[in-house]
Design an enzyme around this catalytic site. Structure first.
Site, PDB file in Angstrom:
ATOM      1  CD  GLU A 320      -3.139  -0.108  -0.070  1.00 32.85           C
ATOM      2  OE1 GLU A 320      -2.806  -0.210  -1.265  1.00 32.85           O
ATOM      3  OE2 GLU A 320      -4.183   0.463   0.282  1.00 32.85           O
ATOM      4  CD  GLU A 338      -5.352   1.465  -8.312  1.00 34.44           C
ATOM      5  OE1 GLU A 338      -4.979   0.364  -7.867  1.00 34.44           O
ATOM      6  OE2 GLU A 338      -6.388   2.023  -7.931  1.00 34.44           O
TER       7      GLU A 338
HETATM    8  C1  DMJ Z   1     -10.702   1.728  -7.589  1.00 34.74           C
HETATM    9  O1  DMJ Z   1     -11.910   1.634  -6.934  1.00 34.74           O
HETATM   10  C2  DMJ Z   1     -10.653   2.920  -8.485  1.00 34.74           C
HETATM   11  O2  DMJ Z   1      -9.675   2.708  -9.422  1.00 34.74           O
HETATM   12  C3  DMJ Z   1     -10.388   4.199  -7.746  1.00 34.74           C
HETATM   13  O3  DMJ Z   1     -10.214   5.304  -8.579  1.00 34.74           O
HETATM   14  C4  DMJ Z   1      -9.201   4.109  -6.840  1.00 34.74           C
HETATM   15  N1  DMJ Z   1      -8.717   2.805  -6.739  1.00 34.74           N
HETATM   16  C5  DMJ Z   1      -9.609   1.724  -6.569  1.00 34.74           C
HETATM   17  C6  DMJ Z   1      -8.870   0.424  -6.607  1.00 34.74           C
HETATM   18  O4  DMJ Z   1      -7.623   0.495  -6.065  1.00 34.74           O
END
Ligand code: DMJ
Length: 866
Positions: A320, A338
């Site tokens: 994280e 991501e």
């Molecule tokens: C998702 O729910 C979306 O991509 C959001 O913008 C931020 N990240 C989470 C997953 O990590």
């Protein structure tokens, strides 16, 4: 579907559904759960991408039949928008595509769109603020205002929370013709744009939804801000509105100027963007290379992605958070998508098969470490491979989709994916919406836009034909210099460079290691050197140097040396004294070990990593702060005493409860709302004296975790806990006590509900300012805390991103890096003999910004202290 439906999420270890209210609260994470079959809705368009059309058809029928959007539950506006509204719209987009093809979904009559519209109207009351920024939470049934709503008192929201609505809201408006949604989302974006810090063009992490003041003034591209930037660029792509591109370009220029320190992306302060605000990066920023691909800026995308990949190879998953020298900072990994997303976009842009290898590694690691019989389990700690009983809906919505798409050939997908844009949750919205129902009056922001004179935009609008003509080696040539960046990493050498930059070898009149915050003479010297001491409301002490406030230029230089010594001392002590997190596990009925709270260790008392865990019932001490002899020894005798943080040193509290016969102690943070989800691990320091007399174990809980225990006492009176170095699987004793209804669970693996832990050590026990000494708690000082760092940080020495990259393009040899930086620093000094003092003269707007910030900080302190 088998184990969890219709619950919002699967609990993959205990093979059941997570139903809010039926499981111990996990805090904010639970705000995504609205009893609306979240995972099913979030997965709808994934099914079509994976060519599971029949399953999609069944899933849509189930959503229409089973999902209720009118539940009395408080949900996050942001999460509900990106996951549920986005999921319904993505499902609708592909449903109409399929219907048009003539085979599947022939019965479909915009039912998902009607649900989306219903949900859209449910979210609208959140926008009833003077700023137009939405409240962060809303009750699906009662909205914001009604007394039953149990929300609407919040004052702050994150920038991403308020700035990640336009794609879904505009799509909803354009699909339905109801313009109100797009209008509201635009208004929120307009407000954020107005509030950007005008000299840096950056935005902070949190903002007051009523006043528009920045609450957190740090700025990065990860947690709290990420998708705000993403939505500016994508709103331009989807809606064709130039003002969004202009805003994005303005921010992007600032990001590349201040935050991008290739291959790193480091948070800075919006008012002082040359100052790093952190020494660690969070996993959410891994989306940024993907966004850079969309923008057409491939080089830094390749560099950052490569750095992230090496961190993954080291820890199997992206923790994280991780430090600038690539150590684990928060060890949790909730299977975030991501990095897979960026890998997909980089492969699309470069065609380099290397990115297929990267994808293969991701899949192998998921199968090897996260796959459990009922699904994929989040990693509680990437270092130990332990699991959490959690599989967030984005795992199916995003991770599966991007990994599938990475390997899919064009003919594997039954529609042309290029006709769609991905929302931040990877939901697909058709690009033809740009020319449909364009009835929104657009704010003319062009007049505010200053044409940017830099080269960041040469390649805007990526075109793989033009960018990489027959050159598959292009990406490789960018990765090559970075190939050992993580393995052979070492602290970035900034401090040494700074020291070298003085070259005189002179020492400050007051050495950092001798400094005592209680010594009036020392405080006097500090003042002369332009260094001020600020007691932060969380108990830490911050040192700030304003060179310009020093008595003379020589004093200012002494101040700089002092600050640098302090930084070095701090980082050394952090490394030496870093203790791992501990666990407080509630073992009595009805928790039976399922609730495990991340606890901070103490540098004194029984070391739980060397001894067997301590188990006992808890009792509150009187006085609750534990700062004097207890008046209720009979209540804590043989028990684990609960004590509140504050008023005296931790060691003093420990002695008082030990004298009353307690077998352990839990200190609960008095800073309301603090949580191990958001704060770095807190480590309790001793009192600078011999603490060998303290023999009981002591642990620290942030207020959110502490209130779980306090709530449990209120509810069940007798609450038994286990203090240990790591969560224990639910042992036979706990299982025997288990209720018959949970029998099946006991067959399964432990279902710990661990909050995220962090490796960062906060040694500070500045409980009583009189007793505090930076000598024993110097970690409160970081480069980010020093104004003077602004005048000497490498990024300012070399603010051109390209040159900066040259300096920091690590070839794996620490010494080389240090020498490079040192040489550069020396060269710059040599070229200007007066530079030492001259460089420290701040421009007037930055001085004013400093003053304003300091005044705000002091005003805040007064309020809190009063
Ligand atoms: C998702 O729910 C979306 O991509 C959001 O913008 C931020 N990240 C989470 C997953 O990590």
């Amino acid at each position: 579907m088998e184990h969890a439906y219709p619950a919002d999420e699967l609990m993959p270890l205990t093979c059941r559904g997570r139903v809010r209210g039926q499981e111990p609260s996990r805090g904010d994470v639970d705000d995504a759960l609205g009893k609306f079959s979240l995972t099913l809705i979030d997965s709808l368009d994934t099914l079509v991408v994976l060519n599971k059309t029949k399953e999609f058809e069944d899933a849509v029928r189930k959503v229409l039949r089973d999902v209720n959007l009118d539940n009395d539950v408080v949900v996050s506006v942001f999460e509900t928008n990106i996951r549920v509204l986005g999921g319904l719209l993505g499902g609708h987009s592909l449903a109409i595509m399929l219907k048009e093809k003539g085979e599947y979904m022939q019965w479909y009559n915009d039912e998902l769109l009607q649900m989306a519209k219903q949900l859209g109207y449910k979210l609208l009351p959140a926008f009833n603020t003077t700023s137009g920024l939405p409240y962060p939470r809303i009750n699906l049934k009662f909205g914001i205002r009604k007394p039953e709503a149990r929300t609407g008192t919040e004052t702050d929201t994150c920038t991403a929370c308020a700035g990640t609505l336009i794609l879904e809201f505009a799509a909803l408006s354009r699909f339905t013709g109801a313009t109100i949604f797009e209008e509201y989302a635009r208004k929120a974006l307009d407000f954020l744009w107005e509030k950007r810090q005008r000299s840096s063009n950056l935005v902070g992490v949190t903002i007051n939804i009523h006043t528009g003041d920045w609450v957190r003034k740090d700025s990065g591209v990860g947690a709290g801000i990420d998708s705000y930037y993403e939505y500016l660029l994508k709103a331009y792509v989807l809606l064709g509105d130039d003002s969004f591109l202009e805003r994005f370009n303005t921010h992007y220029d600032a990001i590349m100027r201040y935050i991008s320190q290739p291959p790193l992306l480091l948070d800075v302060h919006i008012h002082k963007p040359m100052l790093n605000a952190r020494t660690w990066m969070d996993a959410l920023l891994a989306f940024f290379p993907g966004l850079q691909v969309l923008k057409g800026d491939i080089r830094p995308a390749i560099e950052t992605h490569e750095m992230l990949y090496q961190v993954i190879k080291k820890h199997n998953f992206l923790p994280e958070a991780f430090t600038t020298d690539f150590r684990v900072h928060w060890a949790q990994h909730p299977l975030r998508p991501e990095f897979a997303e960026s890998t997909y976009f980089l492969y699309k842009a470069t065609g380099d098969p290397y990115y297929l290898e990267v994808g293969k590694t991701l899949i192998e690691n998921l199968n090897k470490y996260a796959r459990v019989p009922c699904g994929f389990a989040a990693m509680k700690d990437v270092r130990t491979g332990s699991h959490e009983d959690r599989m967030d809906s984005f795992f199916l919505a995003e991770m599966f989709k991007y990994l599938y798409l990475l390997f899919a050939d064009k003919e594997d997908i039954i529609f042309d994916i290029e006709d769609y844009i991905f929302t931040t949750e990877a939901h697909l919205l058709p690009l033809w919406l740009s020319t449909t129902n364009q009835r929104i009056s657009k704010k003319n922001t062009t007049s505010e836009y200053t044409e940017l004179d830099d080269s960041n935009f040469d390649w805007t609008c990526p075109n793989t034909q033009i960018l990489f003509p027959n050159d598959p080696l292009y990406a490789q040539s960018i990765r090559e210099p970075l190939k050992n960046v993580v393995d052979k990493s070492c602290p970035r050498g900034i401090i040494r460079v700074r020291e070298e930059s003085f070259r005189s070898g002179a020492k400050p009149p007051l050495r950092a290691r001798d400094f005592m915050a209680t010594n009036p003479e020392h405080l006097e010297i500090l003042k002369k050197m332009g260094v001020s001491l600020i007691h932060l409301k969380d108990g830490r002490v911050q040192l700030v140097q304003h060179a310009i406030q020093a008595a003379s230029s020589i004093d200012a230089e002494d101040g700089l040396r002092f600050m640098q010594e302090m930084i070095e001392l701090s980082s050394q002590q952090q490394k030496e004294q870093q203790l791992p997190p501990r666990a407080v596990q509630i073992v009595s009925h009805p928790f039976f070990g399922r609730v495990v709270l991340t606890a901070g260790p103490a540098q004194f008392g029984l070391d739980l990593s060397k001894h067997k865990e301590t188990r006992g019932f808890v009792a509150s001490s009187k006085p609750y702060n534990g700062c004097s002899e207890l008046t209720n020894p009979e209540a804590v005798m043989g028990k684990i005493a609960l004590i509140q943080r504050g008023q005296c040193m931790f060691a003093e509290k420990a002695r008082n409860i030990q004298n009353a016969g307690a077998i352990g102690g839990i200190v609960i943070d008095d800073n309301e709302g603090s949580s191990s989800d958001t704060a770095p691990l807190f480590q309790m320091a001793g009192d600078g004296k011999d603490t060998d007399d303290i023999t009981i174990p002591m642990l620290f809980l942030f207020s959110k975790e502490g209130s779980i225990i306090l709530d449990a006492i209120r509810e069940y009176e007798e609450v038994e806990v286990l203090l240990s170095d790591k969560a224990k699987d639910r042992d036979p004793e706990m299982e025997n006590e288990e209720q018959p209804s949970s029998e099946n669970d006991s067959q399964n693996q432990s279902a710990e509900q661990i909050a995220s832990s962090s490796q960062e050590v906060d040694l500070v026990d500045q409980e009583s300012p009189e007793e505090s000494s930076l000598n024993s708690h110097p970690e409160s000082l970081s480069p980010a805390d020093t104004d003077n760092a602004a005048s000497i940080s490498p990024s300012e020495q070399n603010s051109n991103p390209t040159e900066n990259h040259e300096t920091t393009s690590l070839d794996g040899e620490c010494t080389d890096l240090d020498n490079q930086l040192k040489e550069q620093s020396e060269t710059e000094e040599d070229s200007n003999p007066n530079v030492s003092w001259g460089k420290k003269v701040q421009p007037i707007d930055s001085i004013l910004a400093d003053w304003n910030e300091d005044i705000e900080a002091f005003e805040m302190m007064d309020k809190d202290e009063l």
